[in-house]
Design an enzyme around this catalytic site. Sequence first.
Site, PDB file in Angstrom:
ATOM      1  N   ASP A 193     -26.987  40.768  24.016  1.00 35.00           N
ATOM      2  CA  ASP A 193     -28.343  40.356  24.380  1.00 35.00           C
ATOM      3  C   ASP A 193     -28.860  41.278  25.483  1.00 35.00           C
ATOM      4  OD1 ASP A 193     -30.589  38.869  25.548  1.00 35.00           O
ATOM      5  OD2 ASP A 193     -29.868  37.178  24.364  1.00 35.00           O
ATOM      6  N   ASN A 242     -31.338  27.802  18.655  1.00 41.04           N
ATOM      7  CA  ASN A 242     -32.605  27.096  18.836  1.00 41.04           C
ATOM      8  C   ASN A 242     -33.460  27.166  17.573  1.00 41.04           C
ATOM      9  OD1 ASN A 242     -31.981  26.712  21.619  1.00 41.04           O
ATOM     10  ND2 ASN A 242     -32.704  28.765  22.048  1.00 41.04           N
ATOM     11  N   GLN A 296     -36.937  28.446  20.806  1.00 38.76           N
ATOM     12  CA  GLN A 296     -36.838  29.628  19.947  1.00 38.76           C
ATOM     13  C   GLN A 296     -38.006  30.555  20.251  1.00 38.76           C
ATOM     14  OE1 GLN A 296     -36.829  28.832  15.698  1.00 38.76           O
ATOM     15  NE2 GLN A 296     -36.094  30.895  15.224  1.00 38.76           N
ATOM     16  N   HIS A 326     -30.797  33.060  14.706  1.00 38.35           N
ATOM     17  CA  HIS A 326     -29.763  33.752  15.465  1.00 38.35           C
ATOM     18  C   HIS A 326     -28.978  32.741  16.287  1.00 38.35           C
ATOM     19  CE1 HIS A 326     -33.327  33.671  18.053  1.00 38.35           C
ATOM     20  NE2 HIS A 326     -32.530  33.771  19.100  1.00 38.35           N
ATOM     21  N   HIS A 358     -26.602  32.359  19.785  1.00 41.80           N
ATOM     22  CA  HIS A 358     -26.206  32.928  21.073  1.00 41.80           C
ATOM     23  C   HIS A 358     -24.737  32.616  21.308  1.00 41.80           C
ATOM     24  CE1 HIS A 358     -30.271  33.720  22.784  1.00 41.80           C
ATOM     25  NE2 HIS A 358     -30.610  32.815  21.877  1.00 41.80           N
TER      26      HIS A 358
END
Length: 137
Positions: free
Chosen positions: A32, A88, A95, A101, A103
């Site tokens: 990230d 999310n 989101q 996706h 995390h």
Amino acid sequence: MRDENCIFCKIIAGEIPSNTIYEDDDFKVILDVSPASKGHALILPKNHVADIFTIDEDVAAKAMKLAKKLATHMKEVLHCDGFNILQNNGEVAGQTVFHFHMHLIPRYKNAKNDDMILWNHLEFTPEELAEIRDELK
């Protein structure tokens, strides 16, 4: 399948550089760029899908298996003390990129950013819980 306006689709296609830590036919996993902790990574399905409501069940299952594999590896390599796996769905849920996706967030004791992901807990009466239960059955 790809969305030309999606930043994650552009990363997957190599149009935007990323720090890729894993890749296979179905997923690309990147660090990230705005991490919550050392090693914070994102699991990105290569095919564009917005959220949990529209993702293929087999792809969702593969994503969770990959999350387990990577979290185990990251814990061994990074020596983190815990792990958040977060996903999310919808703007109200946090989101910000509408490409499914997950995390992977390693957590470290006494780290600068060691606060956990928390929410305020609500209270319901036993009757309210029973009503919610019955609605969901």
